[in-house]
Design a protein around this motif. Structure first.
Motif, PDB file in Angstrom:
ATOM      1  N   PRO A 163       0.829  -1.205   0.000  1.00 39.15           N
ATOM      2  CA  PRO A 163       0.000   0.000   0.000  1.00 39.15           C
ATOM      3  C   PRO A 163       0.867   1.260   0.000  1.00 39.15           C
ATOM      4  CG  PRO A 163      -0.858  -1.600   1.554  1.00 39.15           C
ATOM      5  CD  PRO A 163       0.485  -2.109   1.107  1.00 39.15           C
ATOM      6  N   LEU A 164       0.353   2.302  -0.612  1.00 42.59           N
ATOM      7  CA  LEU A 164       1.068   3.574  -0.685  1.00 42.59           C
ATOM      8  C   LEU A 164       0.802   4.369   0.587  1.00 42.59           C
ATOM      9  CD1 LEU A 164       2.644   5.785  -2.214  1.00 42.59           C
ATOM     10  CD2 LEU A 164       0.465   6.445  -3.284  1.00 42.59           C
ATOM     11  N   PRO A 165       1.839   4.625   1.386  1.00 41.24           N
ATOM     12  CA  PRO A 165       1.630   5.409   2.605  1.00 41.24           C
ATOM     13  C   PRO A 165       1.645   6.906   2.306  1.00 41.24           C
ATOM     14  CG  PRO A 165       3.902   4.677   2.512  1.00 41.24           C
ATOM     15  CD  PRO A 165       3.199   4.090   1.303  1.00 41.24           C
ATOM     16  N   LEU A 166       0.811   7.648   2.998  1.00 42.68           N
ATOM     17  CA  LEU A 166       0.775   9.093   2.827  1.00 42.68           C
ATOM     18  C   LEU A 166       2.146   9.700   3.102  1.00 42.68           C
ATOM     19  CD1 LEU A 166      -0.840  11.655   2.256  1.00 42.68           C
ATOM     20  CD2 LEU A 166      -1.494  11.679   4.677  1.00 42.68           C
ATOM     21  N   ALA A 167       2.923   9.107   3.983  1.00 43.65           N
ATOM     22  CA  ALA A 167       4.252   9.632   4.319  1.00 43.65           C
ATOM     23  C   ALA A 167       5.192   9.674   3.114  1.00 43.65           C
ATOM     24  CB  ALA A 167       4.874   8.796   5.440  1.00 43.65           C
ATOM     25  N   ALA A 168       4.956   8.858   2.101  1.00 42.65           N
ATOM     26  CA  ALA A 168       5.805   8.840   0.902  1.00 42.65           C
ATOM     27  C   ALA A 168       5.379   9.877  -0.129  1.00 42.65           C
ATOM     28  CB  ALA A 168       5.795   7.455   0.268  1.00 42.65           C
ATOM     29  N   VAL A 169       4.230  10.517   0.083  1.00 39.60           N
ATOM     30  CA  VAL A 169       3.728  11.526  -0.856  1.00 39.60           C
ATOM     31  C   VAL A 169       4.325  12.875  -0.461  1.00 39.60           C
ATOM     32  CG1 VAL A 169       1.660  12.691  -1.720  1.00 39.60           C
ATOM     33  CG2 VAL A 169       1.632  10.228  -1.303  1.00 39.60           C
ATOM     34  N   VAL A 170       5.083  13.453  -1.380  1.00 42.67           N
ATOM     35  CA  VAL A 170       5.777  14.704  -1.094  1.00 42.67           C
ATOM     36  C   VAL A 170       5.070  15.925  -1.682  1.00 42.67           C
ATOM     37  CG1 VAL A 170       8.011  13.589  -0.745  1.00 42.67           C
ATOM     38  CG2 VAL A 170       7.357  14.332  -3.043  1.00 42.67           C
ATOM     39  N   ALA A 171       4.058  15.703  -2.500  1.00 41.56           N
ATOM     40  CA  ALA A 171       3.230  16.781  -3.048  1.00 41.56           C
ATOM     41  C   ALA A 171       1.974  16.153  -3.647  1.00 41.56           C
ATOM     42  CB  ALA A 171       3.985  17.561  -4.118  1.00 41.56           C
TER      43      ALA A 171
END
Length: 119
Positions: A93-101
């Motif tokens: 799953p894609l964690p929000l912490a990996a989203v930089v923008a």
């Protein structure tokens, strides 16, 4: 002040409004196609406009998440897909912490997708 993230470590995930809300809750498990294929489809900067044009044509309420790939290790694989090109596929799953923008999808004057830039 944080250092700039190298462009080659960034990928982009196109999300519907509902999917963006799921991601903003902490993690995104995947769109229906992601769940069916067993990984989260992402695109490089050079691929995202064609991805939107092919898979999201005519849809509204779309968002683009800029993802920092450096934390994923072996759960991120570069695999051959459309046109023989390598695409980033995330097998967790894609964690929000990996989203930089993240921004609503918009287009530049040349028709390409505007890519959200990390601050």
């Amino acid at each position: 002040m944080s250092a700039a993230i190298p462009a080659e470590t960034l990928a982009y995930k196109v999300l519907t409004g509902e999917q963006r809300a799921e991601l903003e809750s902490g993690t995104f498990g995947g769109a229906p196609v992601d769940l069916a294929d067993g990984y989260i489809h992402m695109s490089t900067a050079d691929q995202v406009t064609a991805t939107v044009d092919k898979h999201f044509a005519g849809q509204g309420d779309l968002h683009v998440a800029t993802v920092d790939l450096t934390a994923f290790g072996p759960s991120l694989k570069w695999e051959v897909s459309r046109g023989g090109a390598l695409f980033p596929h995330l097998y967790v799953p894609l964690p929000l912490a990996a989203v930089v923008a993240m921004e609503p999808l918009s287009r530049l004057p040349d028709g390409s997708v505007a890519l959200p830039q990390p601050e």
